[in-house]
Design a protein around this motif. Structure first.
Motif, PDB file in Angstrom:
ATOM      1  N   ILE A 114     -53.898  -2.359  97.477  1.00  0.00           N
ATOM      2  CA  ILE A 114     -53.491  -3.694  97.846  1.00  0.00           C
ATOM      3  C   ILE A 114     -54.815  -4.648  97.564  1.00  0.00           C
ATOM      4  CG2 ILE A 114     -53.194  -4.999  99.765  1.00  0.00           C
ATOM      5  CD1 ILE A 114     -51.518  -2.627 100.694  1.00  0.00           C
ATOM      6  N   SER A 115     -55.966  -4.143  97.995  1.00  0.00           N
ATOM      7  CA  SER A 115     -57.390  -4.829  97.862  1.00  0.00           C
ATOM      8  C   SER A 115     -57.475  -5.201  96.386  1.00  0.00           C
ATOM      9  CB  SER A 115     -58.459  -3.966  98.259  1.00  0.00           C
ATOM     10  OG  SER A 115     -59.602  -4.688  98.117  1.00  0.00           O
ATOM     11  N   ALA A 116     -57.428  -4.363  95.575  1.00  0.00           N
ATOM     12  CA  ALA A 116     -57.564  -4.496  93.906  1.00  0.00           C
ATOM     13  C   ALA A 116     -56.537  -5.677  93.460  1.00  0.00           C
ATOM     14  CB  ALA A 116     -57.247  -3.246  93.076  1.00  0.00           C
ATOM     15  N   HIS A 117     -55.129  -5.565  94.023  1.00  0.00           N
ATOM     16  CA  HIS A 117     -54.224  -6.561  93.701  1.00  0.00           C
ATOM     17  C   HIS A 117     -54.693  -7.904  94.193  1.00  0.00           C
ATOM     18  CE1 HIS A 117     -50.203  -7.941  92.586  1.00  0.00           C
ATOM     19  NE2 HIS A 117     -50.115  -8.725  93.477  1.00  0.00           N
ATOM     20  N   LEU A 118     -54.997  -8.005  95.250  1.00  0.00           N
ATOM     21  CA  LEU A 118     -55.446  -9.250  96.090  1.00  0.00           C
ATOM     22  C   LEU A 118     -56.711  -9.802  95.354  1.00  0.00           C
ATOM     23  CD1 LEU A 118     -54.681  -8.453  99.757  1.00  0.00           C
ATOM     24  CD2 LEU A 118     -53.133  -9.698  98.200  1.00  0.00           C
ATOM     25  N   THR A 119     -57.700  -8.955  94.952  1.00  0.00           N
ATOM     26  CA  THR A 119     -58.876  -9.485  94.188  1.00  0.00           C
ATOM     27  C   THR A 119     -58.224 -10.172  92.894  1.00  0.00           C
ATOM     28  OG1 THR A 119     -60.205  -7.895  95.436  1.00  0.00           O
ATOM     29  CG2 THR A 119     -61.034  -8.681  93.258  1.00  0.00           C
ATOM     30  N   PHE A 120     -57.294  -9.390  91.987  1.00  0.00           N
ATOM     31  CA  PHE A 120     -56.899  -9.822  90.829  1.00  0.00           C
ATOM     32  C   PHE A 120     -56.371 -11.280  91.242  1.00  0.00           C
ATOM     33  CE2 PHE A 120     -53.486 -10.928  87.856  1.00  0.00           C
ATOM     34  CZ  PHE A 120     -54.079 -10.210  86.614  1.00  0.00           C
ATOM     35  N   MET A 121     -55.558 -11.509  92.159  1.00  0.00           N
ATOM     36  CA  MET A 121     -54.968 -12.683  92.519  1.00  0.00           C
ATOM     37  C   MET A 121     -55.791 -13.776  92.805  1.00  0.00           C
ATOM     38  SD  MET A 121     -51.801 -12.069  91.972  1.00  0.00           S
ATOM     39  CE  MET A 121     -51.000 -13.776  92.321  1.00  0.00           C
ATOM     40  N   ASP A 125     -59.020 -13.710  91.722  1.00  0.00           N
ATOM     41  CA  ASP A 125     -59.845 -14.066  90.529  1.00  0.00           C
ATOM     42  C   ASP A 125     -58.998 -14.992  89.549  1.00  0.00           C
ATOM     43  OD1 ASP A 125     -61.846 -12.649  91.300  1.00  0.00           O
ATOM     44  OD2 ASP A 125     -61.465 -10.847  90.122  1.00  0.00           O
ATOM     45  N   MET A 126     -57.656 -14.704  89.656  1.00  0.00           N
ATOM     46  CA  MET A 126     -56.806 -15.630  88.455  1.00  0.00           C
ATOM     47  C   MET A 126     -56.823 -17.037  89.017  1.00  0.00           C
ATOM     48  SD  MET A 126     -52.624 -15.063  87.668  1.00  0.00           S
ATOM     49  CE  MET A 126     -52.193 -16.429  86.589  1.00  0.00           C
ATOM     50  N   ALA A 127     -56.555 -17.237  90.539  1.00  0.00           N
ATOM     51  CA  ALA A 127     -56.645 -18.409  90.911  1.00  0.00           C
ATOM     52  C   ALA A 127     -58.048 -19.274  90.731  1.00  0.00           C
ATOM     53  CB  ALA A 127     -56.530 -18.388  92.478  1.00  0.00           C
ATOM     54  N   GLU A 128     -59.109 -18.235  91.071  1.00  0.00           N
ATOM     55  CA  GLU A 128     -60.372 -18.971  90.520  1.00  0.00           C
ATOM     56  C   GLU A 128     -60.686 -19.462  89.062  1.00  0.00           C
ATOM     57  OE1 GLU A 128     -64.973 -17.358  90.181  1.00  0.00           O
ATOM     58  OE2 GLU A 128     -63.891 -16.943  92.169  1.00  0.00           O
ATOM     59  N   ASP A 129     -59.959 -18.829  88.070  1.00  0.00           N
ATOM     60  CA  ASP A 129     -59.976 -18.923  86.763  1.00  0.00           C
ATOM     61  C   ASP A 129     -59.074 -20.137  86.605  1.00  0.00           C
ATOM     62  OD1 ASP A 129     -60.472 -18.462  83.763  1.00  0.00           O
ATOM     63  OD2 ASP A 129     -58.475 -18.191  83.700  1.00  0.00           O
ATOM     64  N   LEU A 130     -57.908 -20.134  87.185  1.00  0.00           N
ATOM     65  CA  LEU A 130     -57.102 -21.505  86.910  1.00  0.00           C
ATOM     66  C   LEU A 130     -57.684 -22.702  87.433  1.00  0.00           C
ATOM     67  CD1 LEU A 130     -53.689 -19.802  87.634  1.00  0.00           C
ATOM     68  CD2 LEU A 130     -54.202 -20.613  85.305  1.00  0.00           C
ATOM     69  N   THR A 131     -58.591 -22.543  88.599  1.00  0.00           N
ATOM     70  CA  THR A 131     -59.369 -23.544  89.127  1.00  0.00           C
ATOM     71  C   THR A 131     -60.295 -24.169  88.344  1.00  0.00           C
ATOM     72  OG1 THR A 131     -58.784 -22.826  91.166  1.00  0.00           O
ATOM     73  CG2 THR A 131     -60.616 -24.558  91.247  1.00  0.00           C
ATOM     74  N   ARG A 132     -61.158 -23.146  87.600  1.00  0.00           N
ATOM     75  CA  ARG A 132     -62.067 -23.560  86.768  1.00  0.00           C
ATOM     76  C   ARG A 132     -61.593 -24.291  85.593  1.00  0.00           C
ATOM     77  NH1 ARG A 132     -64.427 -18.931  87.431  1.00  0.00           N
ATOM     78  NH2 ARG A 132     -63.221 -17.862  85.749  1.00  0.00           N
ATOM     79  N   LEU A 171     -54.838 -25.024  88.248  1.00  0.00           N
ATOM     80  CA  LEU A 171     -54.116 -24.962  89.504  1.00  0.00           C
ATOM     81  C   LEU A 171     -53.853 -25.877  90.270  1.00  0.00           C
ATOM     82  CD1 LEU A 171     -53.464 -22.191  91.142  1.00  0.00           C
ATOM     83  CD2 LEU A 171     -55.299 -22.462  92.206  1.00  0.00           C
ATOM     84  N   VAL A 172     -52.622 -25.828  90.734  1.00  0.00           N
ATOM     85  CA  VAL A 172     -52.110 -26.810  91.569  1.00  0.00           C
ATOM     86  C   VAL A 172     -51.993 -26.203  93.082  1.00  0.00           C
ATOM     87  CG1 VAL A 172     -50.263 -28.292  92.186  1.00  0.00           C
ATOM     88  CG2 VAL A 172     -50.850 -28.118  89.814  1.00  0.00           C
ATOM     89  N   ASP A 173     -51.329 -25.025  93.145  1.00  0.00           N
ATOM     90  CA  ASP A 173     -51.332 -24.488  94.284  1.00  0.00           C
ATOM     91  C   ASP A 173     -50.788 -23.107  94.087  1.00  0.00           C
ATOM     92  OD1 ASP A 173     -50.754 -24.073  97.037  1.00  0.00           O
ATOM     93  OD2 ASP A 173     -48.543 -24.321  96.973  1.00  0.00           O
ATOM     94  N   ALA A 174     -51.181 -22.107  94.764  1.00  0.00           N
ATOM     95  CA  ALA A 174     -50.770 -20.485  94.718  1.00  0.00           C
ATOM     96  C   ALA A 174     -50.661 -20.053  96.180  1.00  0.00           C
ATOM     97  CB  ALA A 174     -51.699 -19.688  94.063  1.00  0.00           C
ATOM     98  N   GLN A 175     -49.439 -19.277  96.377  1.00  0.00           N
ATOM     99  CA  GLN A 175     -49.216 -18.741  97.853  1.00  0.00           C
ATOM    100  C   GLN A 175     -48.452 -17.580  97.655  1.00  0.00           C
ATOM    101  OE1 GLN A 175     -50.227 -20.355 100.872  1.00  0.00           O
ATOM    102  NE2 GLN A 175     -51.175 -22.146  99.829  1.00  0.00           N
ATOM    103  N   HIS A 228     -50.378 -13.191  82.202  1.00  0.00           N
ATOM    104  CA  HIS A 228     -51.655 -12.580  82.666  1.00  0.00           C
ATOM    105  C   HIS A 228     -51.340 -12.220  84.308  1.00  0.00           C
ATOM    106  CE1 HIS A 228     -55.647 -11.991  83.693  1.00  0.00           C
ATOM    107  NE2 HIS A 228     -55.684 -12.917  84.763  1.00  0.00           N
ATOM    108  N   LEU A 229     -50.373 -13.217  84.720  1.00  0.00           N
ATOM    109  CA  LEU A 229     -50.188 -12.501  86.180  1.00  0.00           C
ATOM    110  C   LEU A 229     -49.233 -11.450  86.385  1.00  0.00           C
ATOM    111  CD1 LEU A 229     -50.078 -13.676  88.953  1.00  0.00           C
ATOM    112  CD2 LEU A 229     -47.969 -15.047  88.836  1.00  0.00           C
TER     113      LEU A 229
END
Length: 137
Positions: free
Chosen positions: A32-39, A41-48, A52-56, A107-108
């Motif tokens: 679960i931790s690995a999955h949440l870390t991936f999510m 990291d993906m949000a951070e990449d999209l922000t960069r 990214l508009v929103d992710a929930q 990627h998601l």
């Protein structure tokens, strides 16, 4: 730029790959931790990237409510497909093209699941409607 909704589903899509269909409540804490870390990291990449508009993520609990006349809002749980069983979360992106939206969705889909294997989950990609045209009579 166009906005797209990337929907994650609890029950996958047209076909789940064997070994990728265990519900998250059956995963080990480190999975679960690995999955949440991936999510994250993906949000951070999209922000960069400025995309990214929103992710929930959303809880599997939920209730359908329907208007049934003045002062009577009955609560029902069917006979409809239950969103609580379907939607796990979403990502809203603002990207240059549909192809980029598909790339982000793919990627998601590779997020790690049980055993650290990519989930290969189906991600539903839907364009967000722009401004609705004004009707003038």
């Amino acid at each position: 730029m166009a906005k797209y909704l990337l929907l994650k589903h609890y029950r996958g899509g047209p076909q789940l790959l064997p070994g990728c269909d265990a519900p998250m409540d059956q995963w080990a804490p480190e999975e679960i931790s690995a999955h949440l870390t991936f999510m994250a990291d993906m949000a951070e990449d999209l922000t960069r990237r400025g995309e990214l508009v929103d992710a929930q993520g959303v809880s599997p609990e939920g209730t359908f409510v329907r208007y049934d006349g003045e002062g009577r809002p009955p609560v029902t749980d069917g006979p409809f497909a239950e969103t609580k069983d379907l939607i796990a979360g979403w990502v809203v992106i603002d990207v240059e093209s549909q192809e980029r939206a598909y790339e982000a969705a793919a990627h998601l889909s590779s997020a790690p699941g049980q055993g650290g294997r990519p989930l290969h989950e189906w991600i539903e990609v839907r364009p967000v409607l722009g401004e609705m045209p004004m009707v003038i009579e």
